[in-house]
Design a protein around this motif. Structure first.
Motif, short mmCIF file in Angstrom:
data_model
loop_
_atom_site.label_atom_id
_atom_site.label_comp_id
_atom_site.label_asym_id
_atom_site.label_seq_id
_atom_site.Cartn_x
_atom_site.Cartn_y
_atom_site.Cartn_z
N VAL A 1 13.55 5.22 6.84
CA VAL A 1 13.16 5.58 5.48
C VAL A 1 11.68 5.31 5.34
N ALA A 2 10.99 6.19 4.64
CA ALA A 2 9.56 6.02 4.38
C ALA A 2 9.36 5.64 2.92
N LEU A 3 8.89 4.41 2.70
CA LEU A 3 8.50 3.99 1.36
C LEU A 3 7.04 4.41 1.16
N THR A 4 6.78 5.21 0.15
CA THR A 4 5.43 5.67 -0.12
C THR A 4 5.00 5.20 -1.49
N PHE A 5 3.70 4.92 -1.62
CA PHE A 5 3.18 4.34 -2.86
C PHE A 5 1.96 5.14 -3.31
N ASP A 6 2.03 5.68 -4.52
CA ASP A 6 0.92 6.43 -5.07
C ASP A 6 -0.05 5.48 -5.77
N ALA A 7 -1.28 5.45 -5.27
CA ALA A 7 -2.34 4.66 -5.90
C ALA A 7 -3.10 5.60 -6.81
N ASP A 8 -2.68 5.65 -8.07
CA ASP A 8 -3.16 6.66 -9.02
C ASP A 8 -4.33 6.15 -9.84
N MET A 9 -5.31 7.03 -9.98
CA MET A 9 -6.35 6.83 -10.98
C MET A 9 -6.99 8.19 -11.19
N THR A 10 -6.99 8.68 -12.41
CA THR A 10 -7.57 9.99 -12.65
C THR A 10 -9.09 9.88 -12.77
N GLU B 1 -8.31 -2.62 -17.64
CA GLU B 1 -7.02 -2.11 -17.18
C GLU B 1 -7.00 -2.08 -15.66
N ARG B 2 -5.90 -2.53 -15.08
CA ARG B 2 -5.81 -2.61 -13.62
C ARG B 2 -4.95 -1.49 -13.08
N PHE B 3 -5.57 -0.64 -12.28
CA PHE B 3 -4.86 0.45 -11.64
C PHE B 3 -4.46 0.10 -10.21
N ASP B 4 -4.75 -1.13 -9.79
CA ASP B 4 -4.39 -1.58 -8.45
C ASP B 4 -3.17 -2.50 -8.53
N ASN B 5 -2.68 -2.95 -7.38
CA ASN B 5 -1.58 -3.91 -7.34
C ASN B 5 -1.64 -4.67 -6.01
N PRO B 6 -2.61 -5.58 -5.87
CA PRO B 6 -2.76 -6.30 -4.60
C PRO B 6 -1.54 -7.15 -4.24
N GLN B 7 -0.81 -7.64 -5.25
CA GLN B 7 0.37 -8.43 -4.94
C GLN B 7 1.43 -7.60 -4.23
N LEU C 1 12.31 10.03 1.85
CA LEU C 1 10.96 9.72 1.40
C LEU C 1 11.09 9.20 -0.03
N VAL C 2 10.68 7.95 -0.26
CA VAL C 2 10.78 7.33 -1.57
C VAL C 2 9.40 7.31 -2.21
N VAL C 3 9.29 7.74 -3.46
CA VAL C 3 8.01 7.68 -4.16
C VAL C 3 8.03 6.50 -5.13
N MET C 4 7.01 5.64 -4.97
CA MET C 4 6.80 4.50 -5.87
C MET C 4 5.33 4.48 -6.22
N HIS C 5 4.87 3.42 -6.91
CA HIS C 5 3.49 3.38 -7.37
C HIS C 5 2.82 2.05 -7.07
N CYS C 6 1.53 2.14 -6.81
CA CYS C 6 0.70 0.96 -6.56
C CYS C 6 -0.31 0.87 -7.70
N THR C 7 0.20 0.77 -8.92
CA THR C 7 -0.63 0.81 -10.12
C THR C 7 -0.09 -0.24 -11.10
N ARG C 8 -0.74 -1.39 -11.11
CA ARG C 8 -0.18 -2.56 -11.79
C ARG C 8 0.08 -2.35 -13.28
N SER C 9 -0.85 -1.73 -14.00
CA SER C 9 -0.70 -1.64 -15.45
C SER C 9 0.42 -0.70 -15.87
N ALA C 10 0.71 0.30 -15.04
CA ALA C 10 1.70 1.29 -15.44
C ALA C 10 2.98 1.26 -14.61
N ALA C 11 3.01 0.44 -13.59
CA ALA C 11 4.24 0.25 -12.80
C ALA C 11 4.36 -1.23 -12.49
#
Length: 299
Positions: free
Chosen positions: A90-99, A110-116, A256-266
């Motif tokens: 299985v592939a865990l994928t993480f979208d690091a979003d910032m427009t 606002e934090r769009f990252d998620n180092p933890q 393929l799993v879609v998740m997010h690497c965006t602390r404030s919104a996920a």
């Protein structure tokens, strides 16, 4: 539209279902090839060599041949048919979003990252692919470099702007057709400037929204588009256990799993991962990057 509504469109659009996206055409998938895209850094450099140490050559990431008429190919779930546990990948994928227009919000705290989340993936030894926007890499260059030089990860392209490549798409602004390839190439430039080396020639459409027009416009970027079959539901979720249940219920061999690497919104993604990883391992699954999943499709 309110700030919360706009942010919801951005994040939900990254992992949303097909119902609200532009219709994706049905077409037979092309066979993966071993050629790499010129859009990404040279694959001969080591992804994890320490400074001052000789680089270790690595294979070029697999890509897919163009579709009919030269359309950008699309990679989706690679189902495995065997009964052995080695088929359970299985592939865990993480979208690091910032427009492109969210700089003022980042400047406001606002934090769009998620180092933890990234550290938890390292601690749990989970190989994964981060689909990063160029704007995110510009905002967090140290993190982009750290992720992109760690052999545990690979960075794939999620556009520079995180604007839509087909409409309607969750209320996102739309990239003009003539600017689509340039937007993708601009993201690759941002990754290089940040110092990321382990970059693969894969692209994820913001919101998963695309059509033949977008696939044709992206052809000069020489990327393989990557979709997903499992939506985690982590965008704006408040219950990490509910996110974990949704992923565990949806995963099949080759998913393929879609998740997010965006602390404030996920905000509960890291919590969900701490449950998802041991549960899937207990079922015999192993975690692979998208490049490995694509390579194993024909094995």
């Amino acid at each position: 539209m309110s700030t919360l509504a706009v942010l919801g469109a951005v994040l939900v659009g990254c992992g949303g279902g097909a119902a609200d996206t532009a219709a994706a055409p049905d077409r037979p998938s092309a066979s993966p090839s071993s050629s790499s895209s010129g859009a990404s850094p040279s694959p001969s450099a080591s992804a994890g060599a320490a400074p001052g140490q000789p680089a270790v050559a690595r294979k070029a990431p697999p890509t897919m041949a163009p579709g009919p008429g030269g359309l950008t190919p699309v990679f989706e779930r690679a189902p495995r048919t065997g009964g052995d546990s080695t088929d359970k990948v299985v592939a865990l994928t993480f979208d690091a979003d910032m427009t492109a227009d969210q700089g003022p919000r980042a400047a406001g705290g606002e934090r769009f990252d998620n180092p933890q989340l990234i550290e938890t993936l390292r601690r749990l030894k989970v190989d994964s692919t981060v689909f990063m926007t160029g704007r995110w890499a510009e905002e967090y260059p140290d993190q982009a470099r750290s992720i992109g030089t760690d052999p545990r990860f690979e960075i794939a392209n999620h556009s520079y702007s995180h604007y839509a490549f087909a409409a309607p798409c969750y209320g996102l602004p739309t990239v003009a057709k003539q600017d689509m390839a340039a937007d993708v190439k601009r993201a690759f430039v941002a990754f290089r400037k940040a110092g990321a080396r382990n970059v693969v020639p894969y692209f994820r459409f913001p919101g998963g929204c695309y059509d033949d027009r977008a696939l044709r416009a992206l052809a000069p970027a020489k990327v393989t588009a990557v979709q997903w079959d499992v939506v985690s539901g982590d965008a704006f979720a408040k219950d990490g256990d509910a996110v974990a249940e949704q992923v565990l219920d949806g995963v099949r061999p080759g998913s393929l799993v879609v998740m997010h690497c965006t602390r404030s919104a996920a905000p509960v993604t890291e919590q969900a991962i701490r449950r998802i990883v041991p549960a899937l391992r207990a079922k015999g699954y192993r975690f692979v990057k998208v490049s490995e999943l694509m390579a194993e499709r024909e094995s």
